[in-house]
Design a protein around this motif. Structure first.
Motif, PDB file in Angstrom:
ATOM      1  N   VAL A 194      64.552  28.931  -7.466  1.00 48.48           N
ATOM      2  CA  VAL A 194      65.037  27.683  -6.891  1.00 48.48           C
ATOM      3  C   VAL A 194      65.133  26.606  -7.979  1.00 48.48           C
ATOM      4  O   VAL A 194      66.050  25.777  -7.976  1.00 48.48           O
ATOM      5  N   VAL A 195      64.177  26.631  -8.906  1.00 45.63           N
ATOM      6  CA  VAL A 195      64.206  25.693 -10.034  1.00 45.63           C
ATOM      7  C   VAL A 195      65.514  25.843 -10.809  1.00 45.63           C
ATOM      8  O   VAL A 195      66.182  24.856 -11.132  1.00 45.63           O
ATOM      9  N   THR A 196      65.854  27.098 -11.088  1.00 48.10           N
ATOM     10  CA  THR A 196      67.081  27.400 -11.816  1.00 48.10           C
ATOM     11  C   THR A 196      68.304  26.860 -11.073  1.00 48.10           C
ATOM     12  O   THR A 196      69.175  26.213 -11.660  1.00 48.10           O
ATOM     13  N   ALA A 197      68.332  27.137  -9.788  1.00 46.04           N
ATOM     14  CA  ALA A 197      69.498  26.738  -8.991  1.00 46.04           C
ATOM     15  C   ALA A 197      69.648  25.221  -8.960  1.00 46.04           C
ATOM     16  O   ALA A 197      70.757  24.694  -9.127  1.00 46.04           O
ATOM     17  N   LEU A 198      68.537  24.515  -8.767  1.00 41.55           N
ATOM     18  CA  LEU A 198      68.622  23.056  -8.699  1.00 41.55           C
ATOM     19  C   LEU A 198      68.979  22.464 -10.056  1.00 41.55           C
ATOM     20  O   LEU A 198      69.727  21.488 -10.144  1.00 41.55           O
ATOM     21  N   LYS A 199      68.462  23.055 -11.120  1.00 41.50           N
ATOM     22  CA  LYS A 199      68.756  22.554 -12.463  1.00 41.50           C
ATOM     23  C   LYS A 199      70.260  22.661 -12.756  1.00 41.50           C
ATOM     24  O   LYS A 199      70.874  21.731 -13.289  1.00 41.50           O
ATOM     25  N   LYS A 200      70.852  23.802 -12.395  1.00 37.48           N
ATOM     26  CA  LYS A 200      72.302  23.967 -12.595  1.00 37.48           C
ATOM     27  C   LYS A 200      73.065  22.851 -11.882  1.00 37.48           C
ATOM     28  O   LYS A 200      74.046  22.323 -12.394  1.00 37.48           O
ATOM     29  N   LEU A 201      72.599  22.510 -10.686  1.00 40.60           N
ATOM     30  CA  LEU A 201      73.283  21.468  -9.921  1.00 40.60           C
ATOM     31  C   LEU A 201      73.087  20.101 -10.561  1.00 40.60           C
ATOM     32  O   LEU A 201      74.037  19.319 -10.680  1.00 40.60           O
ATOM     33  N   ARG A 202      71.866  19.813 -11.007  1.00 39.72           N
ATOM     34  CA  ARG A 202      71.631  18.511 -11.653  1.00 39.72           C
ATOM     35  C   ARG A 202      72.437  18.414 -12.949  1.00 39.72           C
ATOM     36  O   ARG A 202      73.089  17.413 -13.220  1.00 39.72           O
TER      37      ARG A 202
END
Lengths: 587, 587
Positions: free
Chosen positions: A190-198
């Motif tokens: 989830v960290v990875t996914a949110l980072k890509k979005l940010r």
């Protein structure tokens, strides 16, 4: 007395008053709220980082929406100090004499702006989805909003909520408050996914929310009041589910809380100038330091130890292990189910997993501890913290672990009466490779005690032999038993005192032996009586002439009630217990 | 006797033998496996659709990988008939005399190719991640694979597993077996996400797996043996986590199972020619039909009823409600936590949610039923099915619901002794809008009984008054009490017989009144004794002279043991109970 009679906040008795303010005034309000959070937390302790980070989003929400008709569900609700200040409860921060009048989590008994008592994570989306469905069934039209942190996103219930929210037909606003932290550093995919979005300002095509069918909007600075107002205006009255992903700064406005977020998620009273806690360090050794020493000892001994916890290293002082032995440490994020099932995978392959769980959150892993561990009878080791009567919120009570753990087949649940007994139980739990073993870490301070080295495969009670009355004091309530024994001695009763060691298994031989010269057995346990240890003893003696009295907590929730008061209501003081015993003996 | 001595399968005693076959021979094997699944299921019942769909993937797995060194964790393990046939257990399908020798779920006691007893969903990724971590700690190098169906993906634990799997450093293969179904039609945002991937042949950028950081591969026809072999070869010995998404056809090879997947997920014995079940329809009315009639009555009465279940409409016969009253029906997918928290959201808004839960899966929602429901004291209604002793697998036992539900504060747990009492309890549960109420649906058949219309706000025992001995028969064990009472009458004992109605609350007045002319109280409950109803009664009478005997199941797992045998071992036959009572009276 109100410490800030000049504050603008004094004029806000409900969100209606907020709607009359200018942007500049609201920015002043944000400053005031931050100051008040810091002042009260410095004096009393409390959640800090999550509340400092959510100030602007909260002001914007109440400026744009019409609570309590429009409803917002705060996940965990540990970020609701600003919400409480804006909904008629600012006195709880302005006036130190009234600090106690406002509770730390959302509380429907306190305010119509709060909908649930919530203290466990990851429930908000499911709650909001149920409310949205109900609203539609009833033909109503209010906005339903869930606000969930990125840390809470890792909990399975959050995902189950998103999965169902995605197919709701009407208005449903899910604010993902992304501060890049759970309590500790956030974990996983989830960290990875949110980072890509940010990193892509919300534009990345690798978007798990749109993949599930959600509409999606991104706010790059969730601490910008104007941006948050615009964002909420854009989603208000929307006719379908949308994820509003906002990037906020946990601890904003207090540099130490930004520099070390984990230590400032929740704080003890502290000095605002030095950031140092004003509470004396706990005496050592204690149960927490003992467990850490034990982990270190077995790791150094090159045993294949894996210390596993679910996002609460601070509760156990696990930072030592995390930093010195990263290979022997696993934080699964806020995901108690995963912590247990992951441990099952590891133990099957030959590792010794040590689960470190908080009694109240352990409830989340009930099925995993039953179906995955117990039915497979695998030698997982678990240390349970805060399993006993505390003065906490009703959402955080830890009085049900005897009822859970000691009733599953195959589990042993040991309860040490001293620190040395804790060591002995831990060493044995790690060494035996046969069954799952949990250890109830003492909640009240226990003495160091004599060195013990015991095999707990079969439970043998330690008995200070007397007659007529036998007091069985489980775990940290053994000392309570000692006090009761002394009081009974004043009445010429030489009671037996027993350390039963296990909440799960009875020493049948010892219990039968008591029948010879005892007429009453008394059990003391730091747990709910319902389904607990005492009922097992009562049931064992049921067909015999032995009388049994069980002491523990009634089946009830307490909410921020002092431990002394809970004890008193439940007849758990030495005086009350001895008096109750004498009453039964003389009846 | 082996019905197919000519089958190639006779030559496969382990996956090693499989590796010598040609593709054509393996395709023949697939045909044989399908025939055998159908033949045994037709004779005995069992899982059908999931096993028919996974034949090629299983053959390919064992052809490419080296089990049991390489390990595959089958989610739920209801799709492992082909796996069992290829790992030395084909006799359990070839020879009807040996049908019983192989169990329906993975079973480490049965084979070194099975690693866990698993029957609840969504555990495989967490298990595999723990195993991968342990493998790396131990310096080993085998392939670890999890195979999880798209239905199981909706369970929160699956997501927690993916979240942690994504950041593992070594080999970890997650096969997503996408057959577009859970038990019933699959639910939610996950459906949308998988569909986008299938429709784009795995190319959609909206990919929740790559968003989390996984490597990803797609196989458009997971029933093509050559394609599956190639896919497994490509991921074997991979040095990082990968999701292998395969599109398979549930029920492949049996048209009725494709046309109606839900009805063929698990089947009763049936006629292969007509597809009709050979088991006589259950007598009606029964507990299941009664609950459906009650739901329909309240919905027709225009009460705001929402029947909620977690992917098991078949257990409750809910298709009637789903089809006739879709607005009053919600299936949340395999997501028990969500079912409860969603219900909490709905009830808060003024809807009457009726949760329909299976006792064994209810464990998944322990924390939600405690923290979300009980601590908020909200009037959720829940009907619990299969809460009692059954002959099922140890992974599916439903003997812990008294221990869970009756020990939470605020919950009422009612146990009807007749169908009319079930109606009365249900009607009251729906009408009272004060506390959470659960109803233990009878597991053994109960009579229709007399019409009742009762308020259960305070529990008043129904007592057939005798003296000396009082038998308290909870729920469907009341009839057992009647039989015991008759047997005692032969010994000139006129026992009282009591219907206690509640597993959670005692009628203290009635119990105290028994002290006048009774010396022994006997409790009977269809549940584990540990933490159950009987222990509460024993504890209540502890300080008095009343003797108490508790009957129920010991704290143990049973595994496919007949109900008769479980009863006998636990002294639950009328003869055994009355003899035990006489022994205590005469001691």
């Amino acid at each position: 007395m109100n410490q800030h009679p000049d504050y603008l906040l004094n004029k806000i008795s409900s969100p209606k008053d907020l709607k009359k303010l200018s942007l500049a005034q609201m920015e002043q309000l944000a400053q005031e709220i931050r100051t008040l959070i810091l002042e009260k937390d410095a004096a009393e302790g409390g959640h800090l980082g999550p509340d400092l980070g959510i100030v602007e989003a909260t002001i914007a929400y109440h400026y744009v929406f019409d609570a309590p008709k429009d409803k917002i569900i705060w996940d965990v609700s540990h970020q609701t100090y600003p919400h409480k200040m804006l909904t008629g409860r600012a006195y709880g921060w302005l006036d130190p004499d009234r600090y106690e009048d406002v509770t730390p989590y959302t509380n429907p008994e306190e305010s119509p702006y709060d909908y649930y008592a919530v203290g466990h994570t990851s429930t908000s989306v499911a709650l909001a989805t149920g409310m949205a469905k109900a609203r539609d069934m009833l033909g109503k039209h209010e906005n339903i909003t869930a606000l969930i942190g990125d840390g809470s996103l890792t909990g399975g219930l959050a995902f189950e909520g998103f999965n169902n929210a995605a197919i709701e037909k009407g208005n449903l606003i899910i604010v993902v408050n992304d501060n890049q932290m759970s309590i500790d550093k956030n974990i996983g995919g989830v960290v990875t996914a949110l980072k890509k979005l940010r990193d892509s300002n919300g534009q990345s095509p690798d978007n798990p929310f749109t993949a599930m069918g959600f509409d999606y909007k991104y706010v790059s600075d969730g601490n910008n009041l104007q941006d948050m107002i615009s964002a909420f205006r854009a989603v208000k009255d929307i006719n379908h589910p949308i994820v509003l992903h906002i990037n906020t700064l946990k601890g904003k406005g207090y540099q130490p809380a930004i520099d070390n977020e984990e230590a400032h998620h929740w704080v003890l009273p502290f000095d605002l100038k030095t950031d140092k806690t004003t509470v004396p360090a706990p005496k050592t050794p204690n149960a927490t330091t003992t467990v850490i020493d034990l982990l270190e000892k077995h790791i150094k001994n090159n045993e294949k130890i894996l210390a596993i916890n679910a996002a609460i290293p601070g509760v156990f002082g696990l930072d030592v292990i995390k930093n010195k032995y990263p290979e022997n440490y696993k934080d699964v994020g806020i995901a108690e189910q995963e912590s247990v099932t992951f441990a099952v995978g590891a133990v099957k392959e030959g590792i010794v997993p040590i689960l470190l769980e908080n009694s109240t959150f352990l409830q989340r892993a009930y099925d995993q501890l039953s179906h995955d561990v117990a039915a497979n009878d695998l030698p997982v080791v678990m240390v349970v913290a805060n399993g006993g009567i505390t003065g906490g919120s009703k959402t955080h009570l830890g009085i049900f672990d005897n009822t859970m753990i000691a009733n599953w087949p195959n589990w042993e649940y040991l309860a040490p009466t001293t620190l040395n007994e804790l060591k002995s139980m831990f060493d044995w739990a790690v060494k035996q490779r046969k069954h799952p073993v949990a250890i109830k870490s003492p909640v009240t301070p226990v003495p160091e005690g004599e060195v013990v080295d015991e095999d707990y495969s079969t439970i043998h009670y330690d008995i200070k032999r007397g007659k007529q009355v036998a007091i069985i004091g489980l775990g940290d309530f053994y000392q309570l038993g000692e006090k009761v024994r002394k009081l009974l001695a004043d009445h010429s009763i030489n009671a037996s005192l027993i350390n039963p060691k296990s909440a799960a298994h009875l020493d049948v031989e010892a219990l039968n032996d008591l029948k010879k010269d005892h007429e009453l057995v008394v059990t003391l346990e730091n747990n709910s009586l319902a389904g607990g240890f005492g009922e097992k003893v009562a049931s064992f003696y049921g067909p015999s002439d032995m009388k049994v009295m069980t002491f523990g907590e009634k089946r009830e929730y307490t909410d921020l009630e002092s431990v002394a008061s809970i004890y008193k209501r439940n007849h758990l003081t030495p005086d009350q217990i001895s008096k109750d015993i004498l009453d039964v003996l003389h009846q």
